[in-house]
Design an enzyme around this catalytic site. Structure first.
Site, PDB file in Angstrom:
ATOM      1  N   HIS A  47       3.571   3.191  -2.943  1.00 23.02           N
ATOM      2  CA  HIS A  47       2.821   3.803  -1.842  1.00 23.02           C
ATOM      3  C   HIS A  47       1.784   4.798  -2.342  1.00 23.02           C
ATOM      4  O   HIS A  47       0.920   5.224  -1.564  1.00 23.02           O
ATOM      5  CB  HIS A  47       3.769   4.515  -0.871  1.00 23.02           C
ATOM      6  CG  HIS A  47       4.665   3.595  -0.108  1.00 23.02           C
ATOM      7  ND1 HIS A  47       4.199   2.508   0.598  1.00 23.02           N
ATOM      8  CD2 HIS A  47       6.021   3.586   0.052  1.00 23.02           C
ATOM      9  CE1 HIS A  47       5.221   1.878   1.163  1.00 23.02           C
ATOM     10  NE2 HIS A  47       6.338   2.512   0.836  1.00 23.02           N
TER      11      HIS A  47
ATOM     12  N   ASP B 240       9.413  -5.286  -1.930  1.00 22.95           N
ATOM     13  CA  ASP B 240       9.916  -4.149  -1.151  1.00 22.95           C
ATOM     14  C   ASP B 240       9.655  -4.420   0.328  1.00 22.95           C
ATOM     15  O   ASP B 240       8.658  -5.037   0.696  1.00 22.95           O
ATOM     16  CB  ASP B 240       9.185  -2.878  -1.589  1.00 22.95           C
ATOM     17  CG  ASP B 240       9.808  -1.613  -1.040  1.00 22.95           C
ATOM     18  OD1 ASP B 240      10.482  -0.913  -1.811  1.00 22.95           O
ATOM     19  OD2 ASP B 240       9.606  -1.318   0.157  1.00 22.95           O
TER      20      ASP B 240
END
Length: 483
Positions: free
Chosen positions: A178, A215
């Protein structure tokens, strides 16, 4: 001001002048893996456990220690070559993150004297704070852990890229996918995989790299970093919920920009509860056809296990068999040069199961893995996706066929029959689809359909049994879980 730290010896530092190493760069191909050994690397450092926030926060030290304990209990550590973890160097970080971002991370280790901005900084005391937003904590040890996480993935990647290892597993935290080049977020400080990819290209001379992100959350940072770069193919399978699931990015229409258009491939699931069948079909129909056409020289896996059954954040149903399948599929690429780097995953039992399955496949164990009750690779290939899964896969096919050849014009089951005529791409007719179908409907197709339904039923039974085993393991481990 330029941040510096750690040892800069010849083994760990990036050369200031990369030209000499590039003269002897390693060019690898999918067909030639003769320079690689058959050794699997494994990297872990307990210093990364010191990065700690509130006891209720899902990204906690026990994530790492639980997986490591499982590896030890199953005798997997002794089957791997231990790769020492080391700090990422400033030069390596600066390939992705500007100095301003590095300074922000490093400053979390220090405090200033209240009311005196001119006073020297002092080492920070105990406790945590949320410097980078409401979800991403830091403490006095976070900067050091982030350097180790990024440096660990870089070191493992370099050893695989140079042929010193066949593949490797980097058990690291904090996670990274992220983090954009300038912003820490979503529990992530540095983008570990992105830094490793760029170092492999500039130091070793690797050309094309596939980053496969499984993910449950879209790797918005990784995509943003490489969205204009045609040398890095980013493929993400993630929950999206039509833009309502964190980080609310990763729609099928996001394909990259400029020269990188077509090199971002997003497979966004639009509801909870999808599992092995859907991931396998996405791999068979999208991931592997595109990856084989791209012909990567190195594969990096952003291995978050929060799509695993039982994860408190993901809400999905991927089993250890699903992760084993995806790993075994990706090992068919790049001469088997694969690096796995831990990202998310927050159920201690589920992430330990999934990580164990992943590492066993890296070590050369074939599916079905003897330590798990699971279907074989071939049976998983023949299972059908759910209707929501088919909808997503068909949407992605319709988007990506603009950039990649050899993708199916529509989604078929394993008998060659079209699964759902309502999902036809808008510029294709049913006649065109059936003309391209490998075979027309027949009595043999009906028999094959019945066999496929039987396979799906078997997969469901095994999934339920595996779920019971996972819950039992999780229950036992939770009794020993630190507060």
């Amino acid at each position: 001001r330029r941040v510096t730290w750690g040892s800069m010896d010849a083994h760990t530092k990036m050369e200031k002048d990369l030209s000499s190493e590039l003269e002897t760069k390693l060019h690898v191909s999918e067909e030639d893996s003769s320079t690689s050994s058959s050794i699997t690397g494994l990297l872990y450092d307990k210093a990364m456990l010191k990065h700690e926030g509130p006891s209720s926060h899902p990204e906690r030290p026990a994530r790492l220690s639980s997986i490591w304990q499982r590896f030890e209990e199953q005798g997997l550590v002794n089957r791997c070559k231990r790769v020492p973890c080391r700090d990422v160097t400033p030069d390596e970080l600066h390939l992705i993150h500007p100095e301003s971002h590095v300074e922000k991370i490093e400053e979390t280790a220090w405090d200033t004297v209240l009311g005196d901005d001119t006073a020297p900084k002092v080492p920070r005391g105990k406790g945590h704070r949320f410097t980078f937003g409401t979800d991403t904590y830091d403490n006095a040890h976070s900067a050091a852990a982030a350097r180790l996480a990024a440096g660990g993935v870089v070191e493992m990647t370099l050893q695989v890229a140079r042929g010193e290892l066949q593949n490797g597993y980097a058990l690291v935290r904090p996670p990274g996918h992220h983090a954009s080049s300038t912003c820490a977020s979503g529990f992530c400080l540095y983008n570990n995989v992105a830094v490793a990819a760029k170092v492999a290209q500039q130091v070793v001379g690797v050309g094309k790299i596939l980053i496969l992100d499984w993910d449950v959350h879209h790797g918005n940072g990784t995509q943003a970093i490489f969205e204009e770069d045609p040398s890095v193919l980013y493929i993400s399978l993630h929950r999206h919920d039509k833009g309502a699931f964190y980080p609310c990015s990763g729609a099928a229409s996001e394909c990259g920009t400029g020269a990188g258009q077509g090199f971002s491939v997003n497979i966004p699931w639009n509801q909870r509860g999808l599992g092995d069948r859907d991931y396998v079909c996405a791999f068979e129909s999208i991931v592997m056809p595109i990856a084989k056409q791209f012909k990567p020289e190195l594969v990096l896996i952003s291995a978050g296990y929060d799509a695993a059954r039982g994860d408190p954040l993901g809400g999905m149903e991927v089993s250890p068999a699903g992760y084993a399948y995806m790993t075994q599929s990706l090992m068919q690429l790049a001469g088997g040069r694969v690096v796995v780097a831990l990202e998310g995953g927050y159920n201690l039992g589920a992430i330990s199961d999934a990580a164990e399955a992943t590492l066993r496949v890296l070590l050369g164990e074939a599916m079905p893995l003897s330590s798990f009750r699971m279907p074989s690779f071939e049976i998983l290939q023949k299972s059908k996706p759910t209707k929501p899964g088919r909808e997503t896969i068909t949407t992605v096919l319709n988007v990506q066929k603009r950039f990649w050849n050899d993708l199916p014009v529509a989604l078929y089951d394993r008998t060659g029959s079209y699964l759902d005529s309502s999902l036809l791409p808008p510029d294709s007719s049913e006649d065109e689809v059936h003309l391209r179908s490998p075979s027309s409907s027949s009595v043999s197709d009906q028999v094959s359909d019945q066999r496929s339904e039987s396979i799906d039923s078997s997969v469901d039974v095994l999934a339920k049994e595996l779920d019971a085993v996972s819950l039992d393991r999780a229950s036992k481990e939770s009794t020993n879980e630190p507060n």
